[in-house]
Design a protein around this motif. Structure first.
Motif, PDB file in Angstrom:
ATOM      1  N   HIS A   1     -36.483  22.773  57.521  1.00  0.00           N
ATOM      2  CA  HIS A   1     -36.721  24.098  56.927  1.00  0.00           C
ATOM      3  C   HIS A   1     -35.964  25.208  57.656  1.00  0.00           C
ATOM      4  CE1 HIS A   1     -40.130  21.913  55.066  1.00  0.00           C
ATOM      5  NE2 HIS A   1     -39.807  22.687  54.051  1.00  0.00           N
TER       6      HIS A   1
ATOM      7  N   ARG B   1     -39.318  27.230  52.237  1.00  0.00           N
ATOM      8  CA  ARG B   1     -40.732  26.954  51.924  1.00  0.00           C
ATOM      9  C   ARG B   1     -41.101  27.479  50.537  1.00  0.00           C
ATOM     10  NH1 ARG B   1     -43.643  23.299  54.751  1.00  0.00           N
ATOM     11  NH2 ARG B   1     -42.711  23.124  56.819  1.00  0.00           N
TER      12      ARG B   1
ATOM     13  N   GLU C   1     -38.902  25.548  47.511  1.00  0.00           N
ATOM     14  CA  GLU C   1     -39.239  24.148  47.218  1.00  0.00           C
ATOM     15  C   GLU C   1     -40.494  24.013  46.356  1.00  0.00           C
ATOM     16  OE1 GLU C   1     -39.522  22.258  51.063  1.00  0.00           O
ATOM     17  OE2 GLU C   1     -41.476  23.150  51.492  1.00  0.00           O
ATOM     18  N   VAL C   2     -41.284  25.088  46.272  1.00  0.00           N
ATOM     19  CA  VAL C   2     -42.499  25.002  45.440  1.00  0.00           C
ATOM     20  C   VAL C   2     -42.530  26.017  44.295  1.00  0.00           C
ATOM     21  CG1 VAL C   2     -43.930  24.041  47.296  1.00  0.00           C
ATOM     22  CG2 VAL C   2     -43.803  26.523  47.004  1.00  0.00           C
ATOM     23  N   THR C   3     -41.461  26.810  44.135  1.00  0.00           N
ATOM     24  CA  THR C   3     -41.518  27.870  43.123  1.00  0.00           C
ATOM     25  C   THR C   3     -40.351  27.784  42.151  1.00  0.00           C
ATOM     26  OG1 THR C   3     -42.327  29.262  44.942  1.00  0.00           O
ATOM     27  CG2 THR C   3     -41.975  30.348  42.823  1.00  0.00           C
ATOM     28  N   GLU C   4     -40.643  27.866  40.884  1.00  0.00           N
ATOM     29  CA  GLU C   4     -39.614  27.964  39.850  1.00  0.00           C
ATOM     30  C   GLU C   4     -39.264  29.455  39.730  1.00  0.00           C
ATOM     31  OE1 GLU C   4     -37.098  26.501  36.948  1.00  0.00           O
ATOM     32  OE2 GLU C   4     -38.264  25.349  38.431  1.00  0.00           O
TER      33      GLU C   4
ATOM     34  N   ASN D   1     -32.866  23.083  47.863  1.00  0.00           N
ATOM     35  CA  ASN D   1     -34.283  23.432  47.742  1.00  0.00           C
ATOM     36  C   ASN D   1     -34.808  23.269  46.311  1.00  0.00           C
ATOM     37  OD1 ASN D   1     -35.197  24.472  50.524  1.00  0.00           O
ATOM     38  ND2 ASN D   1     -33.201  25.453  50.213  1.00  0.00           N
TER      39      ASN D   1
END
Ligand code: DAH
Length: 340
Positions: free
Chosen positions: A134, A174, A177-180, A293
């Motif tokens: 990261h 961070r 990797e989890v947000t569109e 990412n």
């Protein structure tokens, strides 16, 4: 009997009471059903008939006198208490309240958050003890890339490639990797670097990272957002200047200067005669960083920026020694009374 009455009369005349309890005790002693005067009345039966009239009158007069005297004492007690109420200021703070102050870095951080929130950015954060991926890998630092030497990293013992993050750019990864997208975040936080501690460097400091990813985001958007930020923070007459630079995670990359608020571009000791003060690094997010990412770099573009909070606090407050921010000397902290 007559002399007994006279004796009680003298006694009652000189009675004093310092408070309600004492006064009540006196009332019980003399005026209650089992009190001294009631006892006199009981003895009245044994008074010879020819004296009944005189003695009766005296007892009644004594009872009246005692009642008056006790009422008078009660009244003066009440005014005494009223007096103390008069001198009591009920609106006053009950004790000199020592209010704490916000830490200067908190004040600056909150101002930065406030400005970007009004432009639609939300807050994000990540861990200070991070993994190599990261902090470096996902930010396009190749294993043997010399850019890794740009930051002297503290590694955590035992953990394989665990480290204290050396920049808040790790939070970009961070978030991505989890947000569109659309993504519009700022990430304030502490970072660590293996530096010798001096007036101008410390082994930890604070940064605010920014990340904006959406369709059709351009360098113009970057420039306008940062210009707006600079004018909100330093004043409406502030100018900005972007100089080409290099960061592995942005392409193109730039460093941003603001016009010196002390000399307004004339050149002074604060800006070392240049008229400009460097405040942050920025650039268009490298397509490879988007891909690393999980974001489609054909569809999305973005910009990012990162700034040091201590650096900005220094410009706003002219703090000469960086170490003062972490020494917690109350004489220093008390200088900052801002509302943020
Ligand atoms: N991470 C950089 C540093 O610590 C600062 C930075 C530069 C952050 C450019 C960015 C950026 O997001 O686009 O020096």
């Amino acid at each position: 009997m007559i002399s007994k009455i006279e004796e009680l009369r003298q006694q009652i005349k000189s009675l004093q009471a310092a408070n309600e309890q004492e006064l009540e005790a006196l009332r019980i002693k003399f005026l209650s059903k089992k009190g001294e005067i009631a006892a006199l009345m009981n003895d009245f039966r044994s008074v010879p008939a020819d004296m009944k009239r005189e003695v009766g009158m005296k007892i009644n007069a004594l009872k009246q006198e005692a009642t008056d005297h006790i009422n008078q004492l009660r009244a003066s007690l009440a005014t005494k208490e009223d007096d103390s109420l008069d001198t009591l200021d009920l609106t006053r703070t009950p004790y000199p309240a020592e209010l704490g102050t916000r830490h200067p870095l908190t004040i600056v951080r909150n101002r930065i958050i406030d400005i970007f929130s009004r432009m639609g950015f939300t807050l994000a954060d990540g861990p200070e003890v991070e993994d190599d991926w990261h902090v470096y890998g996902s930010m396009n630092f190749a294993d043997d890339h010399p850019a890794r030497d740009m930051q002297d990293t503290f590694y955590v013992q035992g953990g394989p490639s665990m480290l204290l993050r050396s920049h808040t750019s790790s939070v970009q990864s961070r978030v991505m990797e989890v947000t569109e997208p659309p993504i519009r975040v700022i990430c304030p936080g502490r970072v660590y670097r293996n530096e010798a501690i001096s007036a101008r460097a410390h082994c930890f400091f604070h940064q605010v990272e920014g990340l904006y990813v959406d369709e059709k985001v351009t360098f113009t958007d970057l420039k306008q957002v940062l210009l707006t930020f600079a004018r909100e923070l330093f004043g409406a007459d502030t100018e900005i200047r972007l100089r080409p630079s290099y960061f592995p995670f942005t392409e193109p990359s730039a460093e941003m200067d603001v016009s010196c608020q002390l000399c307004h571009g004339e050149g002074c000791s604060m800006c070392k005669g240049t008229g400009w003060l460097e405040i942050l690094g920025c650039g268009m997010v490298h397509p490879r960083v988007l891909e690393l990412n999980g974001i489609d770099s054909e569809k999305y573009t973005g910009f990012a920026f990162g700034m040091g909070i201590e650096r900005i606090a220094n410009l706003l407050y002219r703090v000469r020694d960086l170490r003062m921010f972490s020494e917690n000397d109350v004489r220093f902290l008390d200088e900052f009374q801002a509302a943020y």
